[in-house]
Structures are given as C-alpha cells and as structure tokens.
Design a protein around this motif. Structure first.
Motif, mmCIF file in Angstrom:
data_model
loop_
_atom_site.group_PDB
_atom_site.id
_atom_site.type_symbol
_atom_site.label_atom_id
_atom_site.label_comp_id
_atom_site.label_asym_id
_atom_site.label_seq_id
_atom_site.Cartn_x
_atom_site.Cartn_y
_atom_site.Cartn_z
ATOM 1 N N ILE A 1 0.763 -1.225 -0.137
ATOM 2 C CA ILE A 1 -0.256 0.085 0.006
ATOM 3 C C ILE A 1 0.910 1.229 0.081
ATOM 4 C CG2 ILE A 1 -1.917 1.301 1.237
ATOM 5 C CD1 ILE A 1 -2.728 -1.534 0.112
ATOM 6 N N GLU B 1 9.792 -5.107 -4.977
ATOM 7 C CA GLU B 1 8.824 -5.951 -4.477
ATOM 8 C C GLU B 1 9.478 -7.290 -4.227
ATOM 9 O OE1 GLU B 1 5.771 -5.792 -2.671
ATOM 10 O OE2 GLU B 1 6.283 -8.034 -2.658
ATOM 11 N N ILE C 1 7.680 -10.557 -3.486
ATOM 12 C CA ILE C 1 7.073 -11.436 -4.189
ATOM 13 C C ILE C 1 7.119 -11.524 -5.554
ATOM 14 C CG2 ILE C 1 5.203 -11.672 -2.397
ATOM 15 C CD1 ILE C 1 3.315 -9.784 -3.564
ATOM 16 N N CYS D 1 8.978 0.640 2.920
ATOM 17 C CA CYS D 1 7.857 0.302 2.787
ATOM 18 C C CYS D 1 7.711 -1.229 2.736
ATOM 19 C CB CYS D 1 7.085 0.871 1.412
ATOM 20 S SG CYS D 1 7.432 2.875 1.266
ATOM 21 N N GLY E 1 6.478 -3.232 5.280
ATOM 22 C CA GLY E 1 5.408 -3.779 6.142
ATOM 23 C C GLY E 1 5.997 -4.098 7.465
ATOM 24 N N LYS F 1 12.244 -5.543 6.380
ATOM 25 C CA LYS F 1 13.853 -5.996 6.281
ATOM 26 C C LYS F 1 14.587 -4.722 6.171
ATOM 27 C CE LYS F 1 17.031 -8.973 4.000
ATOM 28 N NZ LYS F 1 17.150 -9.934 2.815
ATOM 29 N N PHE G 1 -13.527 -11.971 10.192
ATOM 30 C CA PHE G 1 -12.373 -11.666 11.130
ATOM 31 C C PHE G 1 -12.579 -11.831 12.443
ATOM 32 C CE2 PHE G 1 -10.230 -7.492 12.714
ATOM 33 C CZ PHE G 1 -9.004 -8.135 12.896
ATOM 34 N N PHE H 1 -6.675 -17.573 7.023
ATOM 35 C CA PHE H 1 -5.471 -16.718 7.619
ATOM 36 C C PHE H 1 -5.049 -16.643 8.883
ATOM 37 C CE2 PHE H 1 -3.991 -12.700 8.468
ATOM 38 C CZ PHE H 1 -2.383 -12.615 7.828
ATOM 39 N N TYR I 1 -1.664 -10.126 16.486
ATOM 40 C CA TYR I 1 -1.403 -8.811 16.189
ATOM 41 C C TYR I 1 -0.492 -7.775 16.879
ATOM 42 C CZ TYR I 1 -5.656 -10.503 14.012
ATOM 43 O OH TYR I 1 -6.439 -11.325 13.011
ATOM 44 N N GLY J 1 -4.668 1.025 9.361
ATOM 45 C CA GLY J 1 -3.504 0.734 8.957
ATOM 46 C C GLY J 1 -3.119 1.243 7.571
ATOM 47 N N SER K 1 -5.070 3.383 5.638
ATOM 48 C CA SER K 1 -5.288 4.909 5.642
ATOM 49 C C SER K 1 -3.982 5.572 6.110
ATOM 50 C CB SER K 1 -6.352 5.307 6.176
ATOM 51 O OG SER K 1 -7.687 4.588 5.745
HETATM 52 C C1 LIG Z 1 -6.145 -9.581 9.175
HETATM 53 C C2 LIG Z 1 -5.717 -8.001 9.078
HETATM 54 C C3 LIG Z 1 -7.021 -7.219 8.748
HETATM 55 C C4 LIG Z 1 -6.723 -5.777 8.410
HETATM 56 N N1 LIG Z 1 -7.771 -4.927 8.283
HETATM 57 C C5 LIG Z 1 -7.498 -3.629 7.777
HETATM 58 C C6 LIG Z 1 -8.593 -2.882 7.526
HETATM 59 O O1 LIG Z 1 -9.830 -3.092 7.509
HETATM 60 N N2 LIG Z 1 -8.121 -1.343 7.524
HETATM 61 C C7 LIG Z 1 -6.959 -1.185 7.509
HETATM 62 O O2 LIG Z 1 -6.686 0.254 7.182
HETATM 63 N N3 LIG Z 1 -5.793 -1.712 7.523
HETATM 64 C C8 LIG Z 1 -6.120 -3.216 8.039
HETATM 65 N N4 LIG Z 1 -4.921 -3.728 8.268
HETATM 66 C C9 LIG Z 1 -3.730 -3.368 8.168
HETATM 67 C C10 LIG Z 1 -2.868 -3.178 6.852
HETATM 68 O O3 LIG Z 1 -3.226 -4.430 6.168
HETATM 69 C C11 LIG Z 1 -1.624 -2.547 7.021
HETATM 70 O O4 LIG Z 1 -1.546 -1.219 8.047
HETATM 71 C C12 LIG Z 1 -1.397 -1.943 5.674
HETATM 72 O O5 LIG Z 1 -1.337 -2.999 4.633
HETATM 73 C C13 LIG Z 1 0.243 -1.273 5.679
HETATM 74 O O6 LIG Z 1 0.889 -1.048 4.534
HETATM 75 P P1 LIG Z 1 2.284 -1.112 4.035
HETATM 76 O O7 LIG Z 1 2.406 -0.744 2.657
HETATM 77 O O8 LIG Z 1 3.009 -0.315 5.348
HETATM 78 O O9 LIG Z 1 2.450 -2.445 4.474
HETATM 79 P P2 LIG Z 1 2.008 -3.725 3.552
HETATM 80 O O10 LIG Z 1 0.749 -3.522 2.686
HETATM 81 O O11 LIG Z 1 1.930 -5.107 4.252
HETATM 82 O O12 LIG Z 1 2.960 -3.675 2.220
HETATM 83 C C14 LIG Z 1 4.333 -4.541 2.458
HETATM 84 C C15 LIG Z 1 4.872 -4.967 1.073
HETATM 85 O O13 LIG Z 1 6.072 -5.002 1.090
HETATM 86 C C16 LIG Z 1 6.736 -6.329 0.538
HETATM 87 N N5 LIG Z 1 7.915 -6.873 1.168
HETATM 88 C C17 LIG Z 1 7.663 -7.412 2.439
HETATM 89 N N6 LIG Z 1 9.164 -7.293 2.703
HETATM 90 C C18 LIG Z 1 9.653 -7.082 1.759
HETATM 91 C C19 LIG Z 1 11.430 -7.120 1.517
HETATM 92 N N7 LIG Z 1 12.175 -7.479 2.246
HETATM 93 N N8 LIG Z 1 11.444 -6.800 0.423
HETATM 94 C C20 LIG Z 1 10.580 -6.297 -0.757
HETATM 95 N N9 LIG Z 1 9.264 -6.341 -0.431
HETATM 96 C C21 LIG Z 1 8.986 -6.658 0.672
HETATM 97 C C22 LIG Z 1 5.340 -7.195 0.702
HETATM 98 O O14 LIG Z 1 5.277 -8.255 -0.089
HETATM 99 C C23 LIG Z 1 4.259 -6.066 0.431
HETATM 100 O O15 LIG Z 1 3.885 -6.154 -0.896
HETATM 101 C C24 LIG Z 1 -5.300 -5.303 8.421
HETATM 102 C C25 LIG Z 1 -4.138 -6.228 8.740
HETATM 103 C C26 LIG Z 1 -4.662 -7.574 8.970
HETATM 104 C C27 LIG Z 1 -3.508 -8.553 9.177
#
Ligand SMILES: Cc1cc2nc3c(=O)[nH]c(=O)nc-3n(C[C@H](O)[C@H](O)[C@H](O)COP(=O)(O)OP(=O)(O)OC[C@H]3O[C@@H](n4cnc5c(N)ncnc54)[C@H](O)[C@@H]3O)c2cc1C
Length: 396
Positions: free
Chosen positions: A28, A48, A50, A169, A171, A175, A230, A275, A279, A309, A311
């Motif tokens: 995201i 990325e 994956i 970014c 997650g 790493k 959930f 899944f 948390y 998360g 947003s």
């Molecule tokens: C069950 C569940 C339900 C949720 N429901 C909600 C909800 O309803 N609303 C909400 O706002 N939030 C929700 N969240 C939280 C939300 O998913 C996260 O806060 C959000 O995805 C964070 O975005 P991000 O881009 O930081 O991380 P992510 O979306 O996790 O993206 C990280 C990306 O980095 C990639 N990556 C990881 N490691 C590496 C690496 N070493 N090298 C290269 N790429 C890598 C991953 O493959 C992924 O594509 C939920 C979480 C869970 C677990």
C-alpha cells in the motif's frame, strides 16, 4: 553513521526529482509513494519481494482520509468501482442480540464514503497509477550501507546500485528496518485471530456485523461480491497455530456465539484457506536513520482493531512525497525530520485509539464485558460521529 553531516557532503547536489530513490516494498505505502513521486517527475526504483501480485488478502476498510489521496492520482473512480460503500455498522453481543446499529451516514456526508475493498483489488487500483515497468518483482535488499553522501544497496539478485535515499515500505516485519536500525521489537497486543471467506450460500449481508463476546470478537465484513470474517481471541503467547486443527479451534472458541455465527462455523471446510495472525504494533522513536526512512507499517504498524493501517500508510506516503518535492540530496535528513513531525502525533493517536478499541471490544472479564454491552446502548450515533471526527478531521 547515524546522521548526515552536511559539512562533509561532497557530491554535486541533486534537487527534487533528480534524486536517486529506492523504495523497498510494493504494498500500500510503496505503490502510493511511487505513484505520487512519478506524478511529480521523479523516477524512483521500486522493488517488491513477491514474484507476482496474487489473490491472497483480506477485506480492507479505507477511510476517506486515505482514499482521497487516490483522487489526485486519477484512480478514485476505479476504487469506487471495486469498493463497497457501507452505511451501517452493527454491534451485537455474543448471543446475537443487537446492542447498537450505528449509521455512518453523517460521517459519509461530511467526509466521503467509507469503502471496504478486497486487498488485491486495492493493490490493482494503485498499480494503475504506477508506470508499467516501474516495479522490479521478486527482488529484495540484502545489504544497505550508507555514508554521508550516498546509500549502497545489494539486491537479492546480486546486483548493486547507489541511491541518495532509501524508503522502507516493506511492512510490519520490514527487512529495511532490520538492516538499518537493528532488532526493534514489535509490541504484542495479546490478541490473535483468524480471517477467512464465507461461501455465498452460507450467509449474505451488505452491512458490517460484529459480535462482541468476553475476550472474543467475531466480525463479518462484506465487500463487493465477497463476505469475509475476522475473528479474534485473547492469547498470552505467540506459539504456532497448527493448520490441520485450525477449524476445530475456531469452532470451539465461538461455539457459544449466536446470530450468523453458527451457520458460518458449520460451513468451514478448508483450513488452508484460513489466514492466522498475531496482532502487533510498533512505536519507534525515530523513523529515519541517515539516508534511510520508513513509511507505513514498517515505521508505525497499527493494530487492525480500528481499521486505520492502510489509511495511515497512504497518508504517510503522501506526506513524504510532498516533502521530497522540496528536498535535495544534501539536506535529506531535515526533510525526513519534517516528514516525521507532520505524521508522528496523528499516527500515534490512531495507534492509541486502536489499542483502546482492542481493550474495549476484547474485554476479557465477564462483568466488564456485560457493563460494556450495557453502556454501548447509550453510545449514540452522535457520539459515534464525534469519534470519527477525531479520526478524520485532522490535517495529514
Ligand atoms: C487481518 C488484517 C486485517 C486488516 N484490516 C485492515 C482494515 O480493515 N483497514 C486498514 O486500514 N488496515 C487493515 N489492516 C492493516 C493493513 O493491512 C496494514 O496497515 C497496511 O497494509 C500497511 O501498508 P504497508 O504498505 O505499510 O504494508 P503492506 O501492505 O504489508 O506492504 C508491504 C509490502 O512489502 C513487501 N515486502 C515485504 N518484505 C519485503 C522485502 N524484504 N523486500 C521487498 N518487498 C517486501 C510485501 O510483499 C508487501 O507487498 C489489516 C491487517 C490484517 C493483518
């Protein structure tokens, strides 16, 4: 090195879009940041891990404060196409007796739609705003080394490159964070849960329905054409959750629940489609070190209890993109300081709200949960709208 010493900076300065930027993680935050930077004439490198974007994911509720960022990227209509606008949020006790049906109409009228989306659909929408060849899939970072002047990165395919700055970014288990900041422990909430899809013949609803028990929670979250569940319980340790016995555990934990729950539990048949997660959230003192900065869950993971998360990840990406348009390669640490000072208090507030929601919805004492259910009857739509004001009114 810990910080950029501008006295020692010895390279020609690169301004704004001239800067060489690496973004690690195309989720995201990573896709939002890449899209916003490309729109402003930057040419970031995005890696990325994956090999390809798949269909694994859950339902995401996107607040208007996050989704509005897509308007400027020209993909908001695509989001409306894949998202489901919900109007009511229903909370019942564990027997299925309605405690309160909250209308979100006032919130929607004031701020815009609350949209539930299937995560892979949201990723697809974001990808439309990113250049077709901008993402290096199946690639991660193996080494990150930095001097005052530059960052040297070794990728998992053995190639190396030099950047002015690196943005992690990647997650909650980042790493980039581990390579640059060392081992920063996450905070475990004591909550764990399972999520899964409900077959259409078993239950249908277009409204969010939650069943609040004592230390247990069962939420039904629809999105367009799909219904997800959930569930969460309290658990002290973070031991393994054996896949084969997963259905038994879920059925056992929620056997006393009413409403739509018994039918949904009865319909569970494939544990591999469930899944499981523990948390955790993360509050770091500083989201940057030298020329490396973190965005989204990598910097400020948030419990899923308040659903903020995604947003927050989008908002943080937007603020960093904004600050980078005024930045240069020499004074980059000041840019990171400003980015963090614009985001820290807002994100901290949402993290605290999420922790509080967790304690409230998962109250693990029978007397406290009964008192909670009783008090919730008096928690009016007006107070609920005020709660959303505190989440949505603030500037990013
Ligand atoms: C069950 C569940 C339900 C949720 N429901 C909600 C909800 O309803 N609303 C909400 O706002 N939030 C929700 N969240 C939280 C939300 O998913 C996260 O806060 C959000 O995805 C964070 O975005 P991000 O881009 O930081 O991380 P992510 O979306 O996790 O993206 C990280 C990306 O980095 C990639 N990556 C990881 N490691 C590496 C690496 N070493 N090298 C290269 N790429 C890598 C991953 O493959 C992924 O594509 C939920 C979480 C869970 C677990």
């Amino acid at each position: 090195m810990n910080s950029v010493d501008t006295e020692k900076y010895s390279l020609p300065v690169r301004y704004g879009p001239e800067m060489r930027i690496l973004i690690v993680g195309g989720g995201i935050a990573g896709l939002t940041l890449t899209a916003l930077l490309e729109q402003r004439g930057f040419k970031p490198t995005l890696v990325e891990r994956i090999p390809e974007y798949g269909s694994v994911g859950y339902v995401i509720v996107l607040w208007p404060s996050g989704s509005r960022i897509l308007k400027g990227l020209g993909i908001y209509r695509d989001l409306l196409d894949v998202g489901l606008q919900f109007t009511t949020y229903n909370v019942s006790d564990q027997k299925g007796q309605m405690i309160h049906a909250y209308s979100v109409k006032d919130v929607v009228d004031k701020y815009g739609p609350m949209l539930s989306t299937y995560r892979p659909d949201l990723i697809e929408v974001l990808r439309k705003a990113v250049g077709p060849n901008s993402i290096r899939m199946n690639t991660t970072v193996d080494r990150i080394e930095q001097t005052n002047d530059e960052v040297y990165v070794t990728f998992s395919d053995g190639t190396q490159d030099t950047f002015d700055l690196v943005v992690g970014c990647d997650g909650v288990r980042s790493k980039t964070r581990e390579l640059v900041f060392g081992d920063i422990p996450l905070t475990y909430s004591g909550m764990t849960g399972w999520s899964f899809w409900v077959k259409p013949n078993i239950a249908k609803t277009r409204e969010i329905k939650e069943y609040w028990g004592t230390g247990k929670f069962f939420g039904i979250w629809p999105t367009k054409g799909r219904l997800s569940v959930f569930t969460s319980i309290r658990k002290e340790d973070q031991g393994p959750d054996q896949v084969e016995s997963r259905i038994d555990r879920i059925q056992d934990n929620f056997k006393d629940f009413g409403g739509l729950v018994p039918d949904i539990l009865e319909g569970l048949d494939d544990p591999n489609e469930i899944f499981h997660g523990y948390y955790n959230d993360l509050k770091m003192k500083k989201w940057h070190k030298g020329r490396v900065v973190l965005v989204g869950d990598a910097a400020h993971a948030i419990l899923p209890t308040a659903g903020g998360g995604v947003s927050m990840a989008m908002e943080s990406a937007a603020v960093l993109a904004d600050e980078l348009t005024r930045a240069d390669s020499k004074y980059i640490e000041q840019t990171f300081d400003i980015y963090m000072s614009r985001r820290r208090s807002r994100v901290g507030k949402i993290q605290d709200q999420s922790r509080m929601m967790g304690k409230f919805a998962f109250a693990d004492n029978r007397y406290i949960s009964s008192a909670r259910d009783f008090l919730m009857k008096f928690y009016s739509n007006r107070l609920h709208a005020r709660y959303w004001d505190t989440m949505l009114k603030e500037p990013m």
